[in-house]
Write a protein that holds these residues in place. Structure first.
Motif, PDB file in Angstrom:
ATOM      1  N   THR A 289       0.878  -3.112   3.158  1.00  0.00           N
ATOM      2  CA  THR A 289       1.618  -3.152   1.892  1.00  0.00           C
ATOM      3  C   THR A 289       1.054  -2.133   0.912  1.00  0.00           C
ATOM      4  O   THR A 289       1.803  -1.413   0.237  1.00  0.00           O
ATOM      5  CB  THR A 289       1.567  -4.554   1.280  1.00  0.00           C
ATOM      6  OG1 THR A 289       2.177  -5.486   2.178  1.00  0.00           O
ATOM      7  CG2 THR A 289       2.290  -4.594  -0.060  1.00  0.00           C
ATOM      8  N   ILE A 290      -0.281  -2.070   0.836  1.00  0.00           N
ATOM      9  CA  ILE A 290      -0.911  -1.092  -0.062  1.00  0.00           C
ATOM     10  C   ILE A 290      -0.533   0.321   0.354  1.00  0.00           C
ATOM     11  O   ILE A 290      -0.183   1.163  -0.480  1.00  0.00           O
ATOM     12  CB  ILE A 290      -2.439  -1.278  -0.061  1.00  0.00           C
ATOM     13  CG1 ILE A 290      -2.814  -2.654  -0.647  1.00  0.00           C
ATOM     14  CG2 ILE A 290      -3.113  -0.159  -0.864  1.00  0.00           C
ATOM     15  CD1 ILE A 290      -4.293  -2.961  -0.582  1.00  0.00           C
ATOM     16  N   ASP A 291      -0.597   0.588   1.664  1.00  0.00           N
ATOM     17  CA  ASP A 291      -0.242   1.927   2.155  1.00  0.00           C
ATOM     18  C   ASP A 291       1.209   2.271   1.825  1.00  0.00           C
ATOM     19  O   ASP A 291       1.515   3.394   1.406  1.00  0.00           O
ATOM     20  CB  ASP A 291      -0.458   1.997   3.673  1.00  0.00           C
ATOM     21  CG  ASP A 291      -1.929   1.953   4.059  1.00  0.00           C
ATOM     22  OD1 ASP A 291      -2.779   2.211   3.183  1.00  0.00           O
ATOM     23  OD2 ASP A 291      -2.219   1.650   5.237  1.00  0.00           O
ATOM     24  N   ALA A 292       2.100   1.307   2.000  1.00  0.00           N
ATOM     25  CA  ALA A 292       3.518   1.556   1.734  1.00  0.00           C
ATOM     26  C   ALA A 292       3.766   1.807   0.253  1.00  0.00           C
ATOM     27  O   ALA A 292       4.532   2.708  -0.123  1.00  0.00           O
ATOM     28  CB  ALA A 292       4.355   0.372   2.223  1.00  0.00           C
ATOM     29  N   LEU A 293       3.110   1.016  -0.609  1.00  0.00           N
ATOM     30  CA  LEU A 293       3.264   1.210  -2.048  1.00  0.00           C
ATOM     31  C   LEU A 293       2.749   2.580  -2.471  1.00  0.00           C
ATOM     32  O   LEU A 293       3.417   3.310  -3.219  1.00  0.00           O
ATOM     33  CB  LEU A 293       2.528   0.114  -2.813  1.00  0.00           C
ATOM     34  CG  LEU A 293       3.151  -1.285  -2.756  1.00  0.00           C
ATOM     35  CD1 LEU A 293       2.185  -2.321  -3.336  1.00  0.00           C
ATOM     36  CD2 LEU A 293       4.473  -1.320  -3.507  1.00  0.00           C
ATOM     37  N   GLU A 294       1.556   2.948  -2.000  1.00  0.00           N
ATOM     38  CA  GLU A 294       0.980   4.240  -2.376  1.00  0.00           C
ATOM     39  C   GLU A 294       1.853   5.388  -1.879  1.00  0.00           C
ATOM     40  O   GLU A 294       2.047   6.389  -2.592  1.00  0.00           O
ATOM     41  CB  GLU A 294      -0.430   4.365  -1.808  1.00  0.00           C
ATOM     42  CG  GLU A 294      -1.438   3.444  -2.479  1.00  0.00           C
ATOM     43  CD  GLU A 294      -2.829   3.577  -1.900  1.00  0.00           C
ATOM     44  OE1 GLU A 294      -3.805   3.361  -2.656  1.00  0.00           O
ATOM     45  OE2 GLU A 294      -2.953   3.898  -0.698  1.00  0.00           O
ATOM     46  N   SER A 295       2.374   5.268  -0.667  1.00  0.00           N
ATOM     47  CA  SER A 295       3.210   6.318  -0.107  1.00  0.00           C
ATOM     48  C   SER A 295       4.489   6.500  -0.919  1.00  0.00           C
ATOM     49  O   SER A 295       4.892   7.630  -1.234  1.00  0.00           O
ATOM     50  CB  SER A 295       3.554   5.989   1.350  1.00  0.00           C
ATOM     51  OG  SER A 295       4.452   6.937   1.881  1.00  0.00           O
ATOM     52  N   ASN A 296       5.122   5.398  -1.288  1.00  0.00           N
ATOM     53  CA  ASN A 296       6.372   5.492  -2.049  1.00  0.00           C
ATOM     54  C   ASN A 296       6.143   5.942  -3.482  1.00  0.00           C
ATOM     55  O   ASN A 296       6.986   6.636  -4.061  1.00  0.00           O
ATOM     56  CB  ASN A 296       7.095   4.142  -2.027  1.00  0.00           C
ATOM     57  CG  ASN A 296       7.838   3.911  -0.730  1.00  0.00           C
ATOM     58  OD1 ASN A 296       8.965   4.344  -0.557  1.00  0.00           O
ATOM     59  ND2 ASN A 296       7.185   3.247   0.213  1.00  0.00           N
ATOM     60  N   ILE A 297       5.004   5.547  -4.071  1.00  0.00           N
ATOM     61  CA  ILE A 297       4.685   6.014  -5.415  1.00  0.00           C
ATOM     62  C   ILE A 297       4.482   7.522  -5.396  1.00  0.00           C
ATOM     63  O   ILE A 297       4.991   8.256  -6.250  1.00  0.00           O
ATOM     64  CB  ILE A 297       3.426   5.301  -5.952  1.00  0.00           C
ATOM     65  CG1 ILE A 297       3.739   3.828  -6.242  1.00  0.00           C
ATOM     66  CG2 ILE A 297       2.918   5.989  -7.214  1.00  0.00           C
ATOM     67  CD1 ILE A 297       2.518   3.002  -6.568  1.00  0.00           C
ATOM     68  N   ALA A 298       3.730   8.017  -4.400  1.00  0.00           N
ATOM     69  CA  ALA A 298       3.475   9.451  -4.291  1.00  0.00           C
ATOM     70  C   ALA A 298       4.770  10.226  -4.084  1.00  0.00           C
ATOM     71  O   ALA A 298       4.934  11.344  -4.588  1.00  0.00           O
ATOM     72  CB  ALA A 298       2.514   9.719  -3.140  1.00  0.00           C
TER      73      ALA A 298
END
Length: 359
Positions: free
Chosen positions: A88-97
């Motif tokens: 979830t953290i990886d997905a959030l960071e990826s989409n924010i970037a």
């Protein structure tokens, strides 16, 4: 959806058009609620580097207290502390970037417009329009409330295990505390020395930039937004001086004017509390308004042919904002006590001379 009618009279010299319109924008991703969504994520630190964010601080203390941990072990421990799966953290960071993470809302704009055009004479034309507009937010970001409800139990209970009640500079820790409550960001030399902020905390940021605006947003849902100016009007007129004189110079000249007016608009909301008390909530029924605005422009133009009547030329002098002698500043945002927060520049009176050529 547009509904209305159009009519003409006076042998076509007068036309009147009335329109009632409604525009529905569904699941838009760049509305006000998207801004609040970005603010919500700051508590976890997924899109910001605030001194009190959970991800950065927990990474620091886990690294410091576990010097033998590998980067993968640190990442796992941070995810556990944050109460989120690593995926979830990886997905959030990826989409924010990538700029693809947002909250959605529906936006309804509706209103009425009357437009009038009149040819008073061959030399004199007049036009005017009057509009009434309402903008309404709907179905705004229910996922934000769900996310906040799931995250608050984590945000408000995580402690920095490097600190105890006996730690230097730890004054203010509750009796029996075993750590530093990150949410409150208790101040002290030891805490600021380890990266904490002496002027803000996750709690104050949430109250000021998330809880207050979100509460107002929810209470205004389905109601017209006072930030959108409800009424506006425009008036334009143009007169060709050939209607007054046969003089060769005057016949080639035209004069005109335009007036633009718009209603007052909200630039914020007063607080439920009043100073000197701490303002912790906004009152959606008490908007802070900026005054109605009116602008006046005038022009004079001169047409003639140059170079053996081969080039049609037009010279025009425009005076914009004729009512503004020196310009100034106008508030665009306000604090909950009514004090201006941000401003826009009002241009002073402007003189613009232009020339156009038609070969």
């Amino acid at each position: 959806r547009d509904l209305g009618f159009w009519m003409t009279a006076l042998n076509g010299r007068l036309s009147v058009r009335y329109t009632h319109y409604q525009t529905d924008q569904i699941n838009i991703r760049n509305g006000d609620i998207a801004t609040i969504a970005q603010r919500v994520l700051r508590a976890d630190g997924l899109n910001a580097a605030d001194a009190w964010n959970l991800q950065d601080r927990s990474t620091e203390w886990i690294t410091q207290l576990n010097p033998t941990f590998t980067p993968a072990q640190i990442k796992t421990a941070v995810a556990k502390t944050m109460g989120l799966p690593e995926a979830t953290i990886d997905a959030l960071e990826s989409n924010i970037a990538a700029g693809t993470l947002s909250a959605t809302q529906d936006y309804v704009s509706k209103g009425d417009e009357v437009e009038i055009n009149l040819n008073v004479s061959k030399a004199w034309t007049v036009s005017a329009s009057f509009t009434q507009t309402a903008a309404i937010n709907k179905n705004a970001g229910g996922t934000i409330s769900d996310w906040i409800a799931s995250r608050l139990p984590i945000w408000t209970t995580v402690e920095d295990p490097r600190y105890t009640a006996a730690s230097p500079g730890a004054a203010g820790l509750p009796v029996g505390a075993t750590g530093h409550l990150l949410w409150r960001n208790i101040l002290g030399t030891a805490f600021t020395a380890n990266g904490y902020n002496a002027t803000n905390s996750a709690a104050t940021n949430y109250t000021t930039f998330v809880e207050g605006p979100l509460a107002v947003y929810r209470q205004l849902e389905g109601r017209p937004r006072p930030q959108i100016r409800k009424y506006a009007a425009k008036f334009n007129t143009r007169y060709q001086l050939s209607g007054l004189s046969e003089n060769s110079i005057l016949k080639a000249m035209s004069v005109g004017s335009s007036v633009r007016w718009q209603d007052k608009g909200a630039i914020g909301f007063y607080g439920v509390q009043s100073l000197p008390a701490t303002i912790t909530a906004l009152n959606p029924n008490r908007p802070i308004y900026t005054p109605a605005e009116a602008y006046v422009d005038v022009f004079v133009s001169y047409n003639r042919k140059l170079f053996g009547d081969k080039v049609r030329t037009r010279f025009q002098l425009n005076v914009k904002n004729i009512q503004e002698s020196g310009g100034g500043l106008q508030a665009t945002q306000a604090f909950p006590d009514g004090t201006p927060l941000a401003f826009r520049i009002i241009d002073p009176r402007q003189f613009i001379l232009s020339a156009s050529f038609d070969l």
